[in-house]
Design a protein around this motif. Structure first.
Motif, PDB file in Angstrom:
ATOM      1  N   ALA A   1      42.370 -47.021 -55.638  1.00 39.71           N
ATOM      2  CA  ALA A   1      41.500 -46.530 -56.731  1.00 39.71           C
ATOM      3  C   ALA A   1      41.476 -47.379 -58.103  1.00 39.71           C
ATOM      4  O   ALA A   1      40.558 -47.598 -58.605  1.00 39.71           O
ATOM      5  CB  ALA A   1      41.928 -45.048 -57.038  1.00 39.71           C
TER       6      ALA A   1
ATOM      7  N   VAL B   1      39.593 -50.671 -57.137  1.00 34.67           N
ATOM      8  CA  VAL B   1      38.132 -50.259 -57.064  1.00 34.67           C
ATOM      9  C   VAL B   1      37.483 -50.050 -58.572  1.00 34.67           C
ATOM     10  O   VAL B   1      36.419 -50.489 -58.902  1.00 34.67           O
ATOM     11  CB  VAL B   1      37.782 -49.207 -56.118  1.00 34.67           C
ATOM     12  CG1 VAL B   1      36.278 -48.740 -56.156  1.00 34.67           C
ATOM     13  CG2 VAL B   1      38.020 -49.581 -54.696  1.00 34.67           C
ATOM     14  N   ILE B   2      38.018 -49.377 -59.153  1.00 33.33           N
ATOM     15  CA  ILE B   2      37.739 -48.928 -60.589  1.00 33.33           C
ATOM     16  C   ILE B   2      37.647 -50.098 -61.518  1.00 33.33           C
ATOM     17  O   ILE B   2      36.725 -50.374 -62.325  1.00 33.33           O
ATOM     18  CB  ILE B   2      38.413 -47.681 -61.342  1.00 33.33           C
ATOM     19  CG1 ILE B   2      38.019 -46.302 -60.608  1.00 33.33           C
ATOM     20  CG2 ILE B   2      38.142 -47.502 -62.790  1.00 33.33           C
ATOM     21  CD1 ILE B   2      39.062 -45.312 -60.861  1.00 33.33           C
TER      22      ILE B   2
ATOM     23  N   ARG C   1      34.572 -52.023 -60.297  1.00 35.25           N
ATOM     24  CA  ARG C   1      33.269 -51.539 -60.222  1.00 35.25           C
ATOM     25  C   ARG C   1      32.887 -50.834 -61.423  1.00 35.25           C
ATOM     26  O   ARG C   1      31.967 -50.130 -61.922  1.00 35.25           O
ATOM     27  CB  ARG C   1      32.879 -50.866 -59.112  1.00 35.25           C
ATOM     28  CG  ARG C   1      33.042 -51.328 -57.833  1.00 35.25           C
ATOM     29  CD  ARG C   1      32.734 -50.774 -56.472  1.00 35.25           C
ATOM     30  NE  ARG C   1      33.317 -51.490 -55.371  1.00 35.25           N
ATOM     31  CZ  ARG C   1      33.017 -51.178 -54.075  1.00 35.25           C
ATOM     32  NH1 ARG C   1      32.729 -49.782 -53.894  1.00 35.25           N
ATOM     33  NH2 ARG C   1      33.229 -51.809 -53.151  1.00 35.25           N
TER      34      ARG C   1
ATOM     35  N   TYR D   1      34.267 -46.514 -63.079  1.00 35.34           N
ATOM     36  CA  TYR D   1      34.312 -45.269 -62.460  1.00 35.34           C
ATOM     37  C   TYR D   1      32.944 -44.767 -61.935  1.00 35.34           C
ATOM     38  O   TYR D   1      32.858 -44.596 -60.666  1.00 35.34           O
ATOM     39  CB  TYR D   1      34.899 -44.416 -63.665  1.00 35.34           C
ATOM     40  CG  TYR D   1      34.984 -42.861 -62.955  1.00 35.34           C
ATOM     41  CD1 TYR D   1      35.993 -42.438 -62.173  1.00 35.34           C
ATOM     42  CD2 TYR D   1      33.926 -42.027 -63.213  1.00 35.34           C
ATOM     43  CE1 TYR D   1      35.828 -41.269 -61.489  1.00 35.34           C
ATOM     44  CE2 TYR D   1      33.939 -40.624 -62.818  1.00 35.34           C
ATOM     45  CZ  TYR D   1      35.035 -40.408 -62.114  1.00 35.34           C
ATOM     46  OH  TYR D   1      35.073 -39.028 -61.534  1.00 35.34           O
TER      47      TYR D   1
ATOM     48  N   ALA E   1      32.190 -46.667 -58.886  1.00 34.81           N
ATOM     49  CA  ALA E   1      33.442 -46.556 -57.729  1.00 34.81           C
ATOM     50  C   ALA E   1      33.291 -45.136 -56.830  1.00 34.81           C
ATOM     51  O   ALA E   1      32.641 -44.192 -57.306  1.00 34.81           O
ATOM     52  CB  ALA E   1      34.616 -46.382 -58.093  1.00 34.81           C
ATOM     53  N   SER E   2      33.290 -45.275 -55.580  1.00 35.62           N
ATOM     54  CA  SER E   2      32.876 -44.038 -54.661  1.00 35.62           C
ATOM     55  C   SER E   2      34.264 -43.934 -54.043  1.00 35.62           C
ATOM     56  O   SER E   2      35.338 -44.636 -53.878  1.00 35.62           O
ATOM     57  CB  SER E   2      31.987 -44.587 -53.740  1.00 35.62           C
ATOM     58  OG  SER E   2      32.362 -45.420 -52.692  1.00 35.62           O
TER      59      SER E   2
ATOM     60  N   SER F   1      34.508 -46.031 -50.898  1.00 34.72           N
ATOM     61  CA  SER F   1      35.171 -47.490 -51.007  1.00 34.72           C
ATOM     62  C   SER F   1      36.521 -47.265 -51.095  1.00 34.72           C
ATOM     63  O   SER F   1      37.502 -48.387 -50.732  1.00 34.72           O
ATOM     64  CB  SER F   1      34.417 -47.921 -52.213  1.00 34.72           C
ATOM     65  OG  SER F   1      34.725 -47.363 -53.234  1.00 34.72           O
ATOM     66  N   VAL F   2      37.291 -46.423 -51.883  1.00 33.49           N
ATOM     67  CA  VAL F   2      38.681 -46.404 -52.085  1.00 33.49           C
ATOM     68  C   VAL F   2      39.093 -45.875 -50.820  1.00 33.49           C
ATOM     69  O   VAL F   2      40.391 -46.410 -50.325  1.00 33.49           O
ATOM     70  CB  VAL F   2      38.955 -45.139 -53.212  1.00 33.49           C
ATOM     71  CG1 VAL F   2      40.595 -44.861 -52.976  1.00 33.49           C
ATOM     72  CG2 VAL F   2      38.527 -45.388 -54.390  1.00 33.49           C
TER      73      VAL F   2
ATOM     74  N   LYS G   1      36.560 -36.723 -56.765  1.00 33.55           N
ATOM     75  CA  LYS G   1      36.387 -37.895 -57.502  1.00 33.55           C
ATOM     76  C   LYS G   1      37.385 -37.873 -58.776  1.00 33.55           C
ATOM     77  O   LYS G   1      38.071 -38.695 -59.338  1.00 33.55           O
ATOM     78  CB  LYS G   1      35.186 -38.746 -57.616  1.00 33.55           C
ATOM     79  CG  LYS G   1      35.101 -39.937 -58.308  1.00 33.55           C
ATOM     80  CD  LYS G   1      33.741 -40.586 -58.205  1.00 33.55           C
ATOM     81  CE  LYS G   1      33.619 -41.732 -58.892  1.00 33.55           C
ATOM     82  NZ  LYS G   1      32.353 -42.121 -58.889  1.00 33.55           N
TER      83      LYS G   1
ATOM     84  N   THR H   1      41.424 -51.572 -65.275  1.00 37.58           N
ATOM     85  CA  THR H   1      40.858 -50.377 -64.965  1.00 37.58           C
ATOM     86  C   THR H   1      40.997 -49.243 -66.216  1.00 37.58           C
ATOM     87  O   THR H   1      40.123 -48.513 -66.521  1.00 37.58           O
ATOM     88  CB  THR H   1      41.969 -49.654 -64.093  1.00 37.58           C
ATOM     89  OG1 THR H   1      41.817 -50.623 -63.010  1.00 37.58           O
ATOM     90  CG2 THR H   1      41.686 -48.334 -63.633  1.00 37.58           C
TER      91      THR H   1
END
Length: 187
Positions: A18, A21-22, A25, A27, A30-31, A34-35, A53, A96
Motif C-alpha cells: 500500500a 502504490v500510494i 499514484r 491515495y 490507488a485501488s 492494485s494493492v 480502503k 507516501t
C-alpha cells in the motif's frame, strides 16, 4: 508458524505494498485491487485484513508513525536530526506521507482528520522539545510555541523539495542549517 504469525506477516506485506502504490499514484488513484495484486491476493483476500480502503489508509499512517516513534515522545534536536537523515534513506515512505498530506487538505479526504490530529500533536511535541532545549525563549526571542509550527513547516517543506529535486536539496544538511539559524541552546 502459527496462523496469527502468518496473518501478521501478510498484513505487513499489504502495508508495504500500500505504501508503494500510494507513493506511485496517490491515495485517490490507488485501488485495493492494485494493492492486492502486489501481494498476490484477490481483492476479497485483502478485504479480510483491511475491510475498507480507509482502514488500510489508517493502518499505513499508523505504521509510518510507529517507524518514527521515540519512547515516551522524548524528542531532542539531535534525535530529530537523525530522523531527517533516516528519512533521506526512505524515499518511498516520505513520498507516501507527502502524497497523503497533500491530498488530505481537500474536503472529506479520509486522512484529513488524522493529519489534523497529528499536526496538533507534532506542534505540541515540537514546542516541548524547543522548551527543553532553549527554555522559555529561543535566542531569536520567539517562544517555543511560536517557533514550533515554523520548525514543523520547514521539516515538511524540506521533504517536498527533496522529493522534487534530491540532487539539489540535502535534507540532513539543510536541517542542520536550520539548527544554526535557531541558535545555540542555553544549556
Amino acid at each position: 508458524m502459527t496462523a496469527r504469525t502468518r496473518s501478521d506477516r501478510r498484513r505487513a506485506e499489504i502495508l508495504r505494498a500500500a505504501l508503494d502504490v500510494i507513493a506511485e499514484r496517490g491515495y485517490r488513484a490507488a485501488s485495493l485491487a492494485s494493492v492486492a495484486e502486489r501481494v498476490g491476493l484477490t481483492q476479497q483476500g485483502l478485504l479480510h485484513h483491511f475491510p475498507t480502503k480507509e482502514a488500510l489508509l489508517v493502518a499505513v499512517l499508523e505504521e509510518r508513525d510507529q517507524w518514527d516513534a521515540v519512547p515516551d515522545r522524548q524528542w531532542r534536536l539531535d534525535l530529530l536530526a537523525s530522523l531527517v537523515e533516516y528519512n533521506a534513506m526512505r524515499r518511498g515512505i516520505v513520498q507516501t506521507f507527502s502524497a497523503l498530506l497533500g491530498e488530505s487538505v481537500t474536503e472529506e479526504h479520509p486522512a484529513r482528520e488524522y493529519f489534523t490530529r497529528r499536526y496538533a500533536s507534532v506542534r505540541a511535541d515540537m514546542a516541548r522539545l524547543l522548551r527543553a532545549e532553549y527554555g522559555e525563549r529561543l535566542p531569536s526571542g520567539l517562544t517555543p510555541a511560536q517557533a514550533a509550527p515554523l520548525v514543523v513547516a520547514v521539516l515538511d517543506g524540506l521533504q517536498f523539495q527533496w522529493l522534487l529535486d534530491p540532487d539539489a536539496v540535502d535534507m540532513a544538511a539543510t536541517f542542520r542549517h536550520l539548527l544554526v539559524l535557531l541558535g545555540e541552546p542555553d544549556h
